[in-house]
Each structure stands twice: as structure tokens, then as C-alpha cells.
Scaffold this motif. Structure first.
Motif, PDB file in Angstrom:
ATOM      1  N   ALA A 277       0.846  -1.194   0.000  1.00 42.27           N
ATOM      2  CA  ALA A 277       0.000   0.000   0.000  1.00 42.27           C
ATOM      3  C   ALA A 277       0.884   1.248   0.000  1.00 42.27           C
ATOM      4  O   ALA A 277       1.695   1.440   0.904  1.00 42.27           O
ATOM      5  CB  ALA A 277      -0.907   0.003   1.222  1.00 42.27           C
ATOM      6  N   GLN A 278       0.749   2.068  -1.023  1.00 44.14           N
ATOM      7  CA  GLN A 278       1.526   3.304  -1.116  1.00 44.14           C
ATOM      8  C   GLN A 278       0.910   4.433  -0.293  1.00 44.14           C
ATOM      9  O   GLN A 278       1.560   5.445  -0.025  1.00 44.14           O
ATOM     10  CB  GLN A 278       1.624   3.752  -2.586  1.00 44.14           C
ATOM     11  N   ARG A 279      -0.329   4.235   0.105  1.00 45.59           N
ATOM     12  CA  ARG A 279      -1.055   5.175   0.966  1.00 45.59           C
ATOM     13  C   ARG A 279      -1.939   4.356   1.904  1.00 45.59           C
ATOM     14  O   ARG A 279      -2.180   3.175   1.665  1.00 45.59           O
ATOM     15  CB  ARG A 279      -1.940   6.136   0.141  1.00 45.59           C
ATOM     16  N   SER A 280      -2.450   4.978   2.958  1.00 44.66           N
ATOM     17  CA  SER A 280      -3.401   4.302   3.837  1.00 44.66           C
ATOM     18  C   SER A 280      -4.764   4.225   3.159  1.00 44.66           C
ATOM     19  O   SER A 280      -5.044   4.976   2.206  1.00 44.66           O
ATOM     20  CB  SER A 280      -3.531   5.057   5.166  1.00 44.66           C
ATOM     21  N   SER A 281      -5.631   3.346   3.630  1.00 45.90           N
ATOM     22  CA  SER A 281      -6.974   3.226   3.054  1.00 45.90           C
ATOM     23  C   SER A 281      -7.766   4.523   3.232  1.00 45.90           C
ATOM     24  O   SER A 281      -8.611   4.845   2.404  1.00 45.90           O
ATOM     25  CB  SER A 281      -7.716   2.057   3.689  1.00 45.90           C
ATOM     26  N   ASN A 282      -7.491   5.250   4.292  1.00 48.40           N
ATOM     27  CA  ASN A 282      -8.169   6.546   4.484  1.00 48.40           C
ATOM     28  C   ASN A 282      -7.824   7.509   3.360  1.00 48.40           C
ATOM     29  O   ASN A 282      -8.665   8.273   2.887  1.00 48.40           O
ATOM     30  CB  ASN A 282      -7.773   7.161   5.826  1.00 48.40           C
ATOM     31  N   PHE A 283      -6.570   7.460   2.903  1.00 45.96           N
ATOM     32  CA  PHE A 283      -6.150   8.326   1.805  1.00 45.96           C
ATOM     33  C   PHE A 283      -6.799   7.885   0.496  1.00 45.96           C
ATOM     34  O   PHE A 283      -7.091   8.713  -0.370  1.00 45.96           O
ATOM     35  CB  PHE A 283      -4.622   8.310   1.673  1.00 45.96           C
ATOM     36  N   PHE A 284      -7.046   6.579   0.363  1.00 43.33           N
ATOM     37  CA  PHE A 284      -7.745   6.079  -0.819  1.00 43.33           C
ATOM     38  C   PHE A 284      -9.093   6.774  -0.950  1.00 43.33           C
ATOM     39  O   PHE A 284      -9.521   7.151  -2.044  1.00 43.33           O
ATOM     40  CB  PHE A 284      -7.966   4.567  -0.707  1.00 43.33           C
ATOM     41  N   ASP A 285      -9.777   6.938   0.186  1.00 46.83           N
ATOM     42  CA  ASP A 285     -11.082   7.596   0.174  1.00 46.83           C
ATOM     43  C   ASP A 285     -10.959   9.039  -0.319  1.00 46.83           C
ATOM     44  O   ASP A 285     -11.812   9.529  -1.071  1.00 46.83           O
ATOM     45  CB  ASP A 285     -11.689   7.576   1.578  1.00 46.83           C
ATOM     46  N   THR A 286      -9.898   9.711   0.090  1.00 47.37           N
ATOM     47  CA  THR A 286      -9.662  11.093  -0.341  1.00 47.37           C
ATOM     48  C   THR A 286      -9.408  11.153  -1.840  1.00 47.37           C
ATOM     49  O   THR A 286      -9.946  12.027  -2.547  1.00 47.37           O
ATOM     50  CB  THR A 286      -8.450  11.688   0.416  1.00 47.37           C
ATOM     51  N   LEU A 295      -0.750   6.804  -7.603  1.00 47.30           N
ATOM     52  CA  LEU A 295      -0.428   5.382  -7.603  1.00 47.30           C
ATOM     53  C   LEU A 295      -0.625   4.854  -6.189  1.00 47.30           C
ATOM     54  O   LEU A 295      -0.014   5.363  -5.244  1.00 47.30           O
ATOM     55  CB  LEU A 295       1.020   5.161  -8.066  1.00 47.30           C
ATOM     56  N   LEU A 296      -1.477   3.847  -6.033  1.00 49.57           N
ATOM     57  CA  LEU A 296      -1.902   3.428  -4.702  1.00 49.57           C
ATOM     58  C   LEU A 296      -1.383   2.055  -4.277  1.00 49.57           C
ATOM     59  O   LEU A 296      -1.140   1.831  -3.098  1.00 49.57           O
ATOM     60  CB  LEU A 296      -3.433   3.428  -4.636  1.00 49.57           C
ATOM     61  N   LEU A 297      -1.248   1.138  -5.214  1.00 50.86           N
ATOM     62  CA  LEU A 297      -0.779  -0.213  -4.898  1.00 50.86           C
ATOM     63  C   LEU A 297       0.380  -0.583  -5.807  1.00 50.86           C
ATOM     64  O   LEU A 297       0.274  -0.476  -7.028  1.00 50.86           O
ATOM     65  CB  LEU A 297      -1.892  -1.246  -5.091  1.00 50.86           C
ATOM     66  N   LYS A 298       1.475  -1.025  -5.197  1.00 50.14           N
ATOM     67  CA  LYS A 298       2.648  -1.447  -5.963  1.00 50.14           C
ATOM     68  C   LYS A 298       2.828  -2.951  -5.784  1.00 50.14           C
ATOM     69  O   LYS A 298       3.007  -3.436  -4.670  1.00 50.14           O
ATOM     70  CB  LYS A 298       3.891  -0.713  -5.473  1.00 50.14           C
ATOM     71  N   PRO A 299       2.779  -3.729  -6.873  1.00 47.99           N
ATOM     72  CA  PRO A 299       2.895  -5.191  -6.729  1.00 47.99           C
ATOM     73  C   PRO A 299       4.247  -5.607  -6.183  1.00 47.99           C
ATOM     74  O   PRO A 299       5.294  -5.085  -6.599  1.00 47.99           O
ATOM     75  CB  PRO A 299       2.684  -5.711  -8.151  1.00 47.99           C
ATOM     76  N   LYS A 300       4.215  -6.558  -5.237  1.00 47.33           N
ATOM     77  CA  LYS A 300       5.427  -7.133  -4.658  1.00 47.33           C
ATOM     78  C   LYS A 300       5.662  -8.538  -5.197  1.00 47.33           C
ATOM     79  O   LYS A 300       6.772  -8.908  -5.582  1.00 47.33           O
ATOM     80  CB  LYS A 300       5.328  -7.159  -3.136  1.00 47.33           C
TER      81      LYS A 300
END
Length: 305
Positions: A277-286, A295-300
Motif C-alpha cells: 500500500a503506497q497510501r493508507s486506506s483513508n487516503f484512498f477515500d480522499t 499510484l496506490l498499490l505497488k505489486p510485490k
């Protein structure tokens, strides 16, 4: 045949023997999470195929053991298989024994056994010990979450314990023996639980000629105990399978999580990746509210099964 099997390892074989046996009867790439000593029995988490790629996430789980300590003896391996180094009379009574066992609940610094699979400079300690090279490792902080003394029949003490990952029961018994002033070894040891996984549905691969699909826990089933979930759409799946990070328009649903957390990413109920997660889920809402394209999710790890 990608996933996890729960093996009930018998006494005698090494963890490596288990891996080799499962590899032979499955024909797949195989690994395990957390070594069990040859004299010990019980739960060994074994990964098959793509399941080997998630084994690292089992290592920090608490482990539950049933054990028997024998007081008044010290061996070089801290268990019944080793060379006897000392014998001492144990003058402690039952109540003192119970009190000393319970005194180890909580955090303490534990020196790993010399005869262990722990590595130094790329070599396992037991290999060095067999060459006569005795190396004392620095102590590691471990947590003893619970100890329950089941029976005291001196010199034997039956107990159950829940400990943090990286804790050696042989070293715990050694340290209890030191505190009692008479020494102690681990006479019997059985692991019954690793995190939320227990022995129910486990197999003994030495009694089998093949592994059935119903004995394998799927990646989807296993990872729900390990990670928070993000569900993505078809466009997100295409991006992720090509190693590309995702934006808010690629997501369908998500649980609460923190920045930097490893998440499991599903599409049509299939595990597509483990992503950071490049940001918290709260930031996703924003981001969603303001129609941003961060960019919110980076594959590992991407799974192609």
C-alpha cells in the motif's frame, strides 16, 4: 497444486526430509516455514508450487507447543538426543518448579542453541558444532506468551507453551534448568499450532504415495489469515499481471489498512498479487472523492496460477 499443506511431522525425520518427501510425491517445488528438530513432532507448514512464495509470512506467527522437560541433566544439544555433559540432583519441590516455569512468561533474552539451524556467515550452527567450532550467538529478544504446567513428576515436567517466532523450546528448558540450579533438557516436543493454523486436516507424507488436492489449502484460503484484502477489476488485473501499480479506478473494494502494509489483491476471487500500500486506506477515500490519479498499490509478488 499451488498452496499450503499442514504436515504432522513424526519424530525422526528432519524438516528437510519432509520437504524432499513432499517434493517426490507432488512433483512440485516445495519449501517449509519454521524448522522442527528431528526428535520433535507436530505441525510443519509446507508450501507447494506458488505456495512457497508466501512461507516467509508464517515465520513471525506465535507457535504453540506441548513439551516435557527433564530436570537434573544437561546435554550439548539441550535435548535427549545429545551428549550428557552434566548431572545434578534437583532439590526443588513441585511448587518451586511451577513458580520457576511461570516466571518465564513475558519477554526475555534467549541465546539460541549451538545445535540449531540458525545461520552465521551463511553456515548453519549445527554444521559448525559438528566440526567442533563452538560459537555463542548473541541473545535475541523472545516472548513467552503463555506457560501452563500440566504435570510435575520429578524429574519430568509436562507443560504447554505459546511463544513468539524464533523462540527455541530447548533453550527455554535450558534456562529454566539454570534458574532451578540443576539443569534441564527437552525430553519431548510437539508443535500443535502456528498462528491460526492447527493440526486439523494435517497429513503424514511418509504414509502417502500422493497428495490429494483437498489436502492443499489454496492461496486464497491461506492468505485471508495473513493479509488485508483489496478487490480489483479486470483492468486492474491486467496491469498487475504486467507488474504495473494500480490507481483508484482499478479498485472495486478494500479493507482498512495502513501505508506500507502488505495486502492481498483479488480479482474474481483469485489471488493476483501481494502488493504494498503506497497510501493508507483513508487516503484512498480522499483520492476517490477528489478524482485524483495517485499510484496506490505497488505489486510485490504476482501470482500466475
Amino acid at each position: 497444486m499451488n498452496g499450503i499443506i499442514k504436515v504432522d511431522k513424526p519424530q525422526g525425520p528432519t524438516s528437510h526430509d519432509v520437504v524432499e518427501r513432499v517434493r517426490k510425491i507432488s512433483g512440485m517445488r516445495v519449501g517449509h516455514a519454521g524448522t522442527l528438530d528431528p526428535f520433535a513432532s507436530g505441525l510443519l507448514i509446507v508450501g507447494i508450487g506458488e505456495g512457497t512464495r508466501i512461507l516467509e509470512y508464517f515465520l513471525d506467527f506465535p507457535k504453540t507447543y506441548e513439551a516435557v522437560a527433564r530436570l537434573g541433566i544437561v546435554t550439548d544439544t539441550y535435548d535427549r538426543t545429545g551428549k550428557i555433559m552434566e548431572r545434578s540432583e534437583c532439590v526443588a519441590d513441585e511448587q518451586m518448579v511451577r513458580d520457576v516455569f511461570l516466571s518465564f512468561i513475558g519477554e526475555y533474552y534467549q541465546v539460541p542453541p549451538m545445535y540449531s539451524a540458525k545461520k552465521i556467515s551463511g553456515r548453519k550452527l549445527y554444521e559448525l558444532a559438528r566440526e567442533g567450532k563452538i560459537i555463542t550467538m548473541p541473545p535475541s529478544k523472545v516472548m513467552i506468551y503463555e506457560i501452563k504446567v500440566e504435570k510435575v513428576d520429578l524429574p519430568y515436567v509436562e507443560f504447554k507453551t505459546v511463544v513468539s517466532g524464533g523462540t527455541y523450546i530447548r533453550a527455554l528448558c535450558r534456562d529454566i534448568g539454570i534458574k532451578l540450579g540443576c539443569g534441564a533438557i527437552t525430553e519431548e516436543l510437539r508443535r500443535t499450532k502456528v498462528g491460526p493454523f492447527d493440526l486439523e486436516g494435517s497429513i503424514n507424507p511418509f504414509d502417502k504415495d500422493l497428495i490429494n488436492c483437498e489436502e492443499i489449502m489454496s492461496l486464497e484460503e491461506v492468505t485471508k489469515y495473513l493479509f488485508k484484502t483489496v478487490v480489483i477489476n479486470e483492468s486492474g488485473e491486467k496491469k498487475m499481471r504486467n507488474g504495473m501499480p494500480l490507481k483508484i479506478e482499478d479498485l472495486i473494494a478494500y479493507e482498512d489498512f495502513k501505508k506500507g502494509e502488505v495486502l492481498r489483491v483479488l480479482s474474481k476471487e483469485k489471488l493476483i498479487s501481494l502488493s504494498i500500500a503506497q497510501r493508507s486506506s483513508n487516503f484512498f477515500d480522499t483520492v476517490k472523492k477528489h478524482e485524483r490519479h495517485d499510484l496506490l498499490l505497488k505489486p510485490k509478488k504476482v501470482f500466475l496460477h
